[in-house]
Design a protein around this motif. Structure first.
Motif, PDB file in Angstrom:
ATOM      1  N   THR A 157       0.227   5.362   0.592  1.00  0.00           N
ATOM      2  CA  THR A 157      -0.690   6.463   0.860  1.00  0.00           C
ATOM      3  C   THR A 157       0.106   7.737   1.049  1.00  0.00           C
ATOM      4  OG1 THR A 157      -0.639   6.004   3.228  1.00  0.00           O
ATOM      5  CG2 THR A 157      -2.424   4.998   1.958  1.00  0.00           C
ATOM      6  N   ILE A 158      -0.477   8.818   0.617  1.00  0.00           N
ATOM      7  CA  ILE A 158       0.146  10.123   0.778  1.00  0.00           C
ATOM      8  C   ILE A 158      -0.548  10.815   1.937  1.00  0.00           C
ATOM      9  CG2 ILE A 158       0.566  12.342  -0.297  1.00  0.00           C
ATOM     10  CD1 ILE A 158       0.552  10.901  -2.992  1.00  0.00           C
ATOM     11  N   THR A 159       0.219  11.175   2.934  1.00  0.00           N
ATOM     12  CA  THR A 159      -0.365  11.852   4.091  1.00  0.00           C
ATOM     13  C   THR A 159      -0.423  13.344   3.805  1.00  0.00           C
ATOM     14  OG1 THR A 159       1.804  12.029   5.123  1.00  0.00           O
ATOM     15  CG2 THR A 159       0.476  10.124   5.718  1.00  0.00           C
ATOM     16  N   PRO A 160      -1.544  13.947   4.084  1.00  0.00           N
ATOM     17  CA  PRO A 160      -1.666  15.391   3.825  1.00  0.00           C
ATOM     18  C   PRO A 160      -0.833  16.195   4.817  1.00  0.00           C
ATOM     19  CG  PRO A 160      -3.646  14.558   4.858  1.00  0.00           C
ATOM     20  CD  PRO A 160      -2.778  13.369   4.574  1.00  0.00           C
ATOM     21  N   ILE A 161      -0.309  17.300   4.361  1.00  0.00           N
ATOM     22  CA  ILE A 161       0.482  18.190   5.203  1.00  0.00           C
ATOM     23  C   ILE A 161      -0.369  19.406   5.525  1.00  0.00           C
ATOM     24  CG2 ILE A 161       2.559  19.587   5.330  1.00  0.00           C
ATOM     25  CD1 ILE A 161       3.814  17.699   3.292  1.00  0.00           C
ATOM     26  N   HIS A 162      -0.523  19.695   6.822  1.00  0.00           N
ATOM     27  CA  HIS A 162      -1.314  20.834   7.271  1.00  0.00           C
ATOM     28  C   HIS A 162      -0.376  21.855   7.875  1.00  0.00           C
ATOM     29  CE1 HIS A 162      -4.996  18.615   6.617  1.00  0.00           C
ATOM     30  NE2 HIS A 162      -4.471  17.596   7.296  1.00  0.00           N
ATOM     31  N   SER A 214       0.849  -1.187   0.000  1.00  0.00           N
ATOM     32  CA  SER A 214       0.000   0.000   0.000  1.00  0.00           C
ATOM     33  C   SER A 214       0.884   1.237   0.000  1.00  0.00           C
ATOM     34  CB  SER A 214      -0.918   0.003   1.220  1.00  0.00           C
ATOM     35  OG  SER A 214      -0.134   0.098   2.395  1.00  0.00           O
ATOM     36  N   THR A 265      -1.609  24.513  11.872  1.00  0.00           N
ATOM     37  CA  THR A 265      -2.669  23.863  12.635  1.00  0.00           C
ATOM     38  C   THR A 265      -2.526  24.213  14.110  1.00  0.00           C
ATOM     39  OG1 THR A 265      -1.314  21.897  12.917  1.00  0.00           O
ATOM     40  CG2 THR A 265      -2.807  21.948  11.020  1.00  0.00           C
TER      41      THR A 265
END
Length: 124
Positions: A88-93, A86, A96
């Motif tokens: 997945t690309i983790t979003p960058i915030h 797998s 925050t």
């Protein structure tokens, strides 16, 4: 041991030149007897046709047997393969807010004062 390796290397390097050396050493015999075009003196072949045949034989002898042009097919070799299960690309915030942990008690206290601490004066 080094002499044997040297002799083998010399033989490998001289083998393609042997027909030319034979042509140079036996030039008279080849130009008068073995020449294919000796009945056509205007061509000035002088045995070069025989030399070309010998060079062609030598180059055919050097080719490996397995290099048939009929059986050429592309071969792909996989040297290393790892399946990725797998991805997945983790979003960058950015910007925050910090999460507040209510069960944490901050017992640290800092008093910002403008005065500088001086040790007591010792009178003797």
């Amino acid at each position: 041991m080094k002499k044997i390796i040297f002799i083998i290397v010399i033989i490998i390097l001289v083998k393609p030149v042997l027909p030319v050396l034979e042509y140079v050493m036996n030039y008279e015999y080849i130009s008068k007897v073995l020449c294919i075009n000796k009945d056509k003196p205007k061509m000035h072949c002088n045995g070069k046709c025989h030399l070309m045949q010998e060079l062609a034989k030598a180059s055919d002898a050097e080719k490996p047997i397995s290099s048939d042009k009929k059986s050429i097919s592309p071969v792909f070799e996989v040297l290393f393969f790892e399946k990725i299960d797998s991805f997945t690309i983790t979003p960058i915030h950015f910007g925050t807010k910090e999460k507040v942990n209510h069960s944490y008690s901050n017992l640290y206290f800092y008093l910002n004062s403008d005065t500088v601490f001086h040790p007591p004066i010792f009178i003797s």
